[in-house]
Design a protein around this motif. Structure first.
Motif, PDB file in Angstrom:
ATOM      1  N   GLY A 131       0.817  -1.203   0.000  1.00 29.01           N
ATOM      2  CA  GLY A 131       0.000   0.000   0.000  1.00 29.01           C
ATOM      3  C   GLY A 131       0.858   1.263   0.000  1.00 29.01           C
ATOM      4  N   PHE A 132       0.212   2.370   0.397  1.00 34.13           N
ATOM      5  CA  PHE A 132       0.862   3.682   0.355  1.00 34.13           C
ATOM      6  C   PHE A 132       1.221   4.184   1.752  1.00 34.13           C
ATOM      7  N   TYR A 183      -3.059 -12.379 -11.110  1.00 32.82           N
ATOM      8  CA  TYR A 183      -4.299 -12.065 -10.388  1.00 32.82           C
ATOM      9  C   TYR A 183      -4.380 -10.576 -10.054  1.00 32.82           C
ATOM     10  N   GLN A 184      -3.235  -9.962  -9.740  1.00 28.66           N
ATOM     11  CA  GLN A 184      -3.213  -8.525  -9.442  1.00 28.66           C
ATOM     12  C   GLN A 184      -3.392  -7.691 -10.708  1.00 28.66           C
ATOM     13  N   GLN A 185      -2.783  -8.188 -11.784  1.00 33.66           N
ATOM     14  CA  GLN A 185      -2.887  -7.446 -13.045  1.00 33.66           C
ATOM     15  C   GLN A 185      -4.300  -7.503 -13.612  1.00 33.66           C
ATOM     16  N   ASN A 186      -4.921  -8.664 -13.510  1.00 28.30           N
ATOM     17  CA  ASN A 186      -6.234  -8.840 -14.141  1.00 28.30           C
ATOM     18  C   ASN A 186      -7.385  -8.433 -13.217  1.00 28.30           C
ATOM     19  N   GLU A 187      -7.295  -8.849 -11.949  1.00 27.96           N
ATOM     20  CA  GLU A 187      -8.425  -8.627 -11.033  1.00 27.96           C
ATOM     21  C   GLU A 187      -8.199  -7.440 -10.096  1.00 27.96           C
ATOM     22  N   PHE A 198      -4.595  -7.929  -4.541  1.00 26.99           N
ATOM     23  CA  PHE A 198      -3.255  -8.327  -4.132  1.00 26.99           C
ATOM     24  C   PHE A 198      -3.313  -9.631  -3.332  1.00 26.99           C
ATOM     25  N   ASN A 199      -2.339 -10.477  -3.559  1.00 26.80           N
ATOM     26  CA  ASN A 199      -2.169 -11.693  -2.760  1.00 26.80           C
ATOM     27  C   ASN A 199      -0.678 -11.879  -2.521  1.00 26.80           C
ATOM     28  N   TYR A 200      -0.274 -11.933  -1.270  1.00 26.02           N
ATOM     29  CA  TYR A 200       1.141 -12.009  -0.928  1.00 26.02           C
ATOM     30  C   TYR A 200       1.444 -13.365  -0.301  1.00 26.02           C
ATOM     31  N   THR A 201       2.564 -13.897  -0.698  1.00 27.19           N
ATOM     32  CA  THR A 201       3.078 -15.120  -0.070  1.00 27.19           C
ATOM     33  C   THR A 201       4.394 -14.773   0.608  1.00 27.19           C
ATOM     34  N   THR A 236       6.296 -21.011  -5.388  1.00 24.18           N
ATOM     35  CA  THR A 236       6.665 -20.105  -6.494  1.00 24.18           C
ATOM     36  C   THR A 236       5.537 -19.971  -7.502  1.00 24.18           C
ATOM     37  N   SER A 237       4.785 -21.068  -7.742  1.00 26.82           N
ATOM     38  CA  SER A 237       3.672 -20.986  -8.707  1.00 26.82           C
ATOM     39  C   SER A 237       2.590 -20.047  -8.191  1.00 26.82           C
ATOM     40  N   VAL A 238       2.381 -20.042  -6.884  1.00 27.27           N
ATOM     41  CA  VAL A 238       1.384 -19.129  -6.328  1.00 27.27           C
ATOM     42  C   VAL A 238       1.838 -17.686  -6.509  1.00 27.27           C
ATOM     43  N   ASN A 239       3.129 -17.442  -6.365  1.00 26.17           N
ATOM     44  CA  ASN A 239       3.631 -16.076  -6.591  1.00 26.17           C
ATOM     45  C   ASN A 239       3.371 -15.631  -8.028  1.00 26.17           C
ATOM     46  N   GLU A 240       3.578 -16.553  -8.965  1.00 21.91           N
ATOM     47  CA  GLU A 240       3.361 -16.200 -10.379  1.00 21.91           C
ATOM     48  C   GLU A 240       1.888 -15.933 -10.647  1.00 21.91           C
TER      49      GLU A 240
END
Length: 634
Positions: free
Chosen positions: A158-159, A228-232, A235-238, A219-223
């Motif tokens: 965030g900011f 997911y952030q670009q399209n939807e 944010f989802n952080y691992t 790593t696949s979840v990070n990808e």
């Protein structure tokens, strides 16, 4: 990666005025590495504890206590503060002043400042410095800046961080920034391999495949999170923490599923074994039942014979008891008659007693003088002669009544106890005569004597003691004695007959009682025999009932076993198939649980589309590509 971050934090803490800003998403290990570095640098760690209503004044109090601890006691301390511990942005004003100069306005009251200055003054004198108030305070603040290490753990999400950096420039200008980047692939691989080595029951090839999948899933979840952030626009952080939680979940879930599967397999195996055991035991129970039925039939026959014998013994006992009852009634009747006769005899004797007492009383009226006087009569009156004749008749031995009953004969009878009337022993003669009257056998007077006295003397109206007393007192006493002796004889004869009857009745009673006692003794023997037979019967009956219960239990067991075997014939097949399936699942359980743990740990924040992409396009193809099959259904 973690080792490098720990080294950088240690260098910052060891440097003068060393303060750090650790930037990384939650779960990156910022606080853990900071505490480890502080321990290696022999520094204590201080962290505020938020509570309800925790305000800036509470923060000032905590910082003031921390300043006194560090400034006065000279104890090196790390002040660890995270962005989760900033409920109010004004907290950063104090932290900004702490980083910039170390001097926080209005932190201490004047009294507290005087105490601090006085405490520092002696130390400054020891160092050879001027102990003015300003010098003491400056020395106190300088020590705090050198010994107190401020470490801030903030998240870059965030900011918020950039806003705080603009408002409070000391957060960036007065700290060394250490960025916590995602773990590289080889780090993930190393940690997962170490973790998998601790799980028992896995083959080496399986361990390698599982370790590869754990790092690949992270790593696949990070990808997918990037897309997911670009399209939807979500944010989802691992983080390393989520990676460790994933492995911990896998270990716990695998252990639990193994236990559940082992219990299910054990229950099925026990059930199948029970069915086999039950089927084999049914035949044994049937053979046992056949033997029990034969033995039960024999016991029934023995009990029937015993019942017949008890019946015979009971009939015989009843007959003897009837005889005993009749004999007892007879004895009771005899006892009643004896009691009646005894009472009557006692009553008659009581009637005769007055006559005997009167006779004795009459004798008591006689003495030596009046008898001597009587014997001196030459020609007594007729009534006196009759009295002496009656005495002569009573004293005649064995009922031989003398024919001569004259006065002369009477005087001779009275004189037979001596030689002469006026001899020297005359006194003794009179006493002997009186003793003869006293000792007269009044109970055995011959009947002839009694009859003679009654008919010839007692019928005379003048034969009365009162009348005779007018002639002679001695003759009156003899008259009363004669009358009462005859009365006593009359009553005594009746009593004697009753005594004879009573004696015979007592003899009959003794004989009957003896007979009754013999019968009772025989009854007691028969009762004892019957009691023994009854006890044997009860014991045999109890044994029969117990054996019958055993036969019934055996029958019920056989019936239940047959029902169980027949009812579970279809279940036997199903259990065998289920057991085979469980054995197959056991071989791929580690892979099934691995996929489940990955889905639970990572897929929750995604929508259905991205979940299916992770599961069907990434994870399951990776597992299929392994040399060892890890999934039950591929």
């Amino acid at each position: 990666m973690a080792f490098a971050c720990r080294c950088r934090i240690s260098r910052i803490l060891e440097a003068p005025y060393g303060n750090a800003l650790l930037v990384g998403v939650g779960g990156s290990g910022k606080q853990s590495l900071c505490r480890l570095a502080a321990f290696l640098s022999t520094l204590e760690v201080f962290q505020i504890t938020l509570r309800k209503g925790y305000s800036i004044s509470d923060l000032k109090s905590d910082i003031a206590a921390l300043y006194i601890k560090v400034g006065l006691k000279n104890i090196g301390t790390v002040f660890l503060h995270t962005d989760a511990q900033i409920p109010d942005e004004r907290f950063l004003v104090l932290i900004n002043d702490m980083l910039a100069s170390g001097d926080i306005p209005d932190l201490f009251s004047d009294e507290d400042m005087d105490i601090i200055v006085n405490s520092i003054r002696m130390e400054l004198r020891g160092l050879g410095l001027i102990d003015t108030r300003d010098n003491c305070w400056s020395f106190f603040i300088e020590r705090i800046r050198r010994q107190l290490k401020v470490v801030l753990c903030f998240s870059p999400v965030g900011f918020t961080l950039r806003t705080r950096a603009r408002k409070f420039p000391a957060l960036v200008n007065c700290t060394a920034i250490d960025w916590f980047h995602p773990w590289p692939q080889h780090a993930l691989q190393s940690v997962s391999t170490t973790f998998i080595e601790k799980i028992p029951g896995l083959e080496p090839k399986v361990r390698l495949s599982i370790s590869d999948f754990i790092s690949f899933a992270h790593t696949s979840v990070n990808e997918v999170s990037v897309r997911y952030q670009q399209n939807e626009k979500h944010f989802n952080y691992t983080t390393p923490k989520s990676f460790l939680e994933f492995m911990k979940l896998y270990g716990n879930l695998l252990r639990k599923k193994r236990t559940d599967l082992a219990q299910k397999m054990e229950r099925l195996e026990n059930g199948l074994q029970k069915l086999l055991t039950t089927a084999s035991q049914v035949e044994d129970l049937k053979a046992k039942l056949a033997l029990q039925e034969v033995e039960l039939w024999q016991k029934n026959a023995d009990i029937e014979a015993l019942i017949a014998k008890i019946g015979q013994q009971t009939d015989k006992l009843n007959q003897e008891r009837a005889v005993a009852d009749a004999e007892e009634q007879k004895v009771a009747a005899i006892q009643t008659e004896v009691t009646k006769q005894q009472r009557e005899t006692e009553e008659d004797l009581s009637k005769a007693e007055p006559a005997l007492q009167a006779a004795n009383a009459a004798l008591n009226t006689l003495n030596r003088l009046n008898l001597t006087e009587l014997r001196t009569f030459p020609n007594p009156p007729a009534i006196v002669t009759n009295v002496s004749a009656a005495v002569l008749v009573l004293l005649s031995p064995q009922g031989r009544i003398p024919k001569d009953r004259s006065w002369k004969a009477s005087k001779m009878v009275m004189s037979k106890y001596g030689d002469a009337l006026f001899c020297f022993h005359a006194q003794m003669q009179v006493d002997d005569f009186l003793q003869a009257l006293v000792n007269f056998d009044k109970e055995h007077i011959p009947e002839v004597t009694v009859k003679c006295v009654k008919e010839e003397y007692l019928r005379d109206p003048e034969f009365n003691p009162e009348f005779v007393r007018q002639k002679s007192s001695a003759a009156a006493g003899l008259c009363a004695w004669v009358i009462n002796i005859i009365r006593f004889q009359e009553v005594f004869c009746e009593v004697e007959m009753k005594r004879m009857c009573l004696s015979q009745a007592n003899a009959d009673l003794a004989e009957a009682a003896e007979k009754l006692e013999a019968i009772r003794k025989k009854l007691a023997e028969l009762d004892g025999s019957l009691e023994i037979l009854t006890s044997s019967f009860e014991k045999a009956t109890s044994e029969k009932l117990r054996f019958q219960e055993e036969v019934n239990r055996t029958n019920n067991t056989i019936e239940l076993a047959n029902r169980l075997v027949k009812g579970l014939e279809s279940e036997n097949v199903r259990w065998a198939n289920s057991l085979a399936q469980f054995h197959e699942q056991e071989e791929t359980l580690s892979g099934d649980v691995l996929l489940t743990a990955a889905f639970i740990s990572y897929a929750g924040s995604f929508s259905k589309k991205y979940r299916r992409e992770l599961l069907e396009n990434l994870w399951m193809p990776f597992l299929r590509s392994q040399m060892v099959s890890l999934l039950f259904i591929l």
